[in-house]
Design an enzyme around this catalytic site. Structure first.
Site, PDB file in Angstrom:
ATOM      1  N   PRO A  17       1.143  -1.199   0.501  1.00 49.31           N
ATOM      2  CA  PRO A  17       0.142   0.094   0.200  1.00 49.31           C
ATOM      3  C   PRO A  17       0.979   1.745   0.149  1.00 49.31           C
ATOM      4  CG  PRO A  17      -0.109  -0.796   2.038  1.00 49.31           C
ATOM      5  CD  PRO A  17       1.517  -1.873   1.396  1.00 49.31           C
ATOM      6  N   MET A  18       1.431   2.117  -1.260  1.00 47.92           N
ATOM      7  CA  MET A  18       2.432   2.799  -1.897  1.00 47.92           C
ATOM      8  C   MET A  18       1.342   4.212  -1.668  1.00 47.92           C
ATOM      9  SD  MET A  18       5.139   1.175  -3.528  1.00 47.92           S
ATOM     10  CE  MET A  18       4.034   0.205  -4.621  1.00 47.92           C
ATOM     11  N   ALA A  19       1.828   5.174  -0.069  1.00 53.07           N
ATOM     12  CA  ALA A  19       1.025   6.264  -0.605  1.00 53.07           C
ATOM     13  C   ALA A  19       1.367   6.744  -1.664  1.00 53.07           C
ATOM     14  CB  ALA A  19       1.678   6.852   0.841  1.00 53.07           C
ATOM     15  N   GLN A  71      -6.481   0.357   3.297  1.00 56.00           N
ATOM     16  CA  GLN A  71      -5.267   1.222   4.496  1.00 56.00           C
ATOM     17  C   GLN A  71      -5.817   2.469   5.559  1.00 56.00           C
ATOM     18  OE1 GLN A  71      -1.499   1.497   4.556  1.00 56.00           O
ATOM     19  NE2 GLN A  71      -1.323  -0.251   5.362  1.00 56.00           N
ATOM     20  N   CYS A 102       3.625   2.938   9.035  1.00 55.29           N
ATOM     21  CA  CYS A 102       4.365   4.084   8.083  1.00 55.29           C
ATOM     22  C   CYS A 102       5.041   5.248   9.238  1.00 55.29           C
ATOM     23  CB  CYS A 102       3.409   5.917   8.003  1.00 55.29           C
ATOM     24  SG  CYS A 102       3.916   7.165   7.038  1.00 55.29           S
ATOM     25  N   LYS A 141      -0.068  -3.420   9.003  1.00 55.32           N
ATOM     26  CA  LYS A 141       0.703  -3.717   8.337  1.00 55.32           C
ATOM     27  C   LYS A 141       1.802  -2.602   9.726  1.00 55.32           C
ATOM     28  CE  LYS A 141       2.929  -2.458   4.633  1.00 55.32           C
ATOM     29  NZ  LYS A 141       4.570  -2.399   4.627  1.00 55.32           N
ATOM     30  N   GLY A 203       9.855  -6.092   2.176  1.00 54.64           N
ATOM     31  CA  GLY A 203      10.972  -5.776   2.072  1.00 54.64           C
ATOM     32  C   GLY A 203      12.291  -6.232   1.491  1.00 54.64           C
ATOM     33  N   GLY A 226       6.500  -3.782  -3.655  1.00 56.02           N
ATOM     34  CA  GLY A 226       6.377  -2.001  -3.505  1.00 56.02           C
ATOM     35  C   GLY A 226       7.137  -1.569  -4.617  1.00 56.02           C
ATOM     36  N   ARG A 227       8.184  -0.661  -3.685  1.00 55.08           N
ATOM     37  CA  ARG A 227       8.594  -0.371  -4.862  1.00 55.08           C
ATOM     38  C   ARG A 227       9.266  -0.820  -6.234  1.00 55.08           C
ATOM     39  NH1 ARG A 227      13.221   2.219  -1.182  1.00 55.08           N
ATOM     40  NH2 ARG A 227      12.714   0.531   0.128  1.00 55.08           N
TER      41      ARG A 227
END
Length: 331
Positions: A17-19, A71, A102, A141, A203, A226-227
């Site tokens: 869940p990337m902001a 989320q 976060c 998370k 990660g 994620g990234r």
């Protein structure tokens, strides 16, 4: 197979869940590319309760994205529970996730996000109250800890489980590390060994091999990407295929990358209108261009475009140059 509450995912690959990234346009791309579960970017509990227009729009779920996790974040039990109830009753999300990871100061100053990592008792109270108030499965998370001296990952995950949480996702960095350094998967493994609910590891999953290694070596039930998926949803597809068949599909061609970039943009335009969408797509276009030859000029020019047609002309013009050079070398 990854199962959260009564929801079974078709594979253990999860979009993080990337902001500022995981809106429905991007999540739908991730789902097209095979992700078993997609997670929406975090939404403020106060924003939901105050019926902030932007916050409520962030709760939109396209049926094609499901199963999906929404989320929320907050530092006060009353408002967090009320926001969870709103999500439970007014959205078609499958899972409600609570953000305890976060690291951004404006979030932690409100006793939200990673601030919770210092107090397993608060985690238990907040999660238990939320679970009691909603019908959907509740997950958390979190990070492994606040800093090297305060790593309570096992105690925190056990608190989530005791409180009725359906799963926990663990990012292998501390809050102090932010996104630097290496993720500590040994701690994630300790969490998995000390709870019976599903554990999703997060990660440094940068390749399909990383995902397979995490599942086999650390025993996690799912891997969160994620990234590595930014501008590269093929990372999700290639990982799913590798886990299922043992073979990794070829990398996309430059044109395939731009075709998906434009599909992403068109979905974002449908969602937010051309003006906002094109500005938001500038960063995504730069990510889609990553790894392609001699992108310096085109990446700079991306930041000057304000319409879909301008962006399309620029990106496909660049691709035609790349293809011409490739054909020249081949001949």
């Amino acid at each position: 197979m990854l199962k959260i509450g009564g929801i079974t995912m078709k594979n253990p690959v999860v979009l993080a869940p990337m902001a500022g990234v995981c809106n429905p346009a991007f999540r739908l791309i991730a789902k097209d590319f095979g992700a078993g579960l997609v997670c929406a970017e975090m939404v403020s509990d106060k924003g939901i309760l105050h019926e902030n227009e932007r916050s409520l729009k962030m709760l939109y779920v396209d049926e094609r994205e499901k199963p999906l996790s929404l989320q929320i974040f907050g530092g006060e039990r009353k408002s967090l529970v009320a926001a969870a109830k709103y999500v439970d009753e007014n959205t078609n999300a499958d899972i409600i996730d609570i953000n305890m990871g976060c690291p951004v100061p404006k979030i932690t100053k409100c006793d939200a996000g990673a601030r919770w990592l210092l107090d397993p008792n608060k985690i238990y109270e907040m999660v238990a109250a939320t679970v009691d108030a909603v019908q959907k499965p509740v997950t958390v998370k979190m990070r492994v800890g606040w800093d090297e001296d305060h790593i309570f990952a096992v105690q925190n995950a056990q608190a989530v489980e005791r409180a009725g949480g359906a799963a926990v996702s663990v990012h292998g960095r501390t809050r102090v590390q932010m996104y630097e350094g290496k993720a500590n998967w040994d701690i994630i493994k300790q969490v998995k060994e000390n709870v019976s609910i599903p554990v999703i590891g997060n990660g440094d999953i940068s390749t399909p091999h990383d995902a397979k290694h995490a599942l086999e070596t650390y025993g996690v039930d799912g891997v969160m990407i994620g990234r590595a998926a930014l501008g590269n949803p093929w990372m999700l597809y290639r990982t799913v295929q590798f886990l299922e068949t043992g073979e990794i599909p070829a990398e996309p061609t430059p044109r395939e990358k731009i075709d998906i970039c434009m599909l992403h943009m068109d979905r974002l335009i449908d969602l937010k209108g051309e003006d906002v969408a094109v500005r938001e797509m500038r960063k995504h276009a730069a990510w889609y261009l990553k790894g392609l030859p001699k992108t310096g000029t085109v990446r700079n020019e991306v930041n000057t475009k304000t319409t879909r047609d301008e962006m399309s002309k620029l990106l496909y013009g660049y691709i035609e140059e790349v293809e011409a050079k490739q054909q020249g070398k081949a001949s």
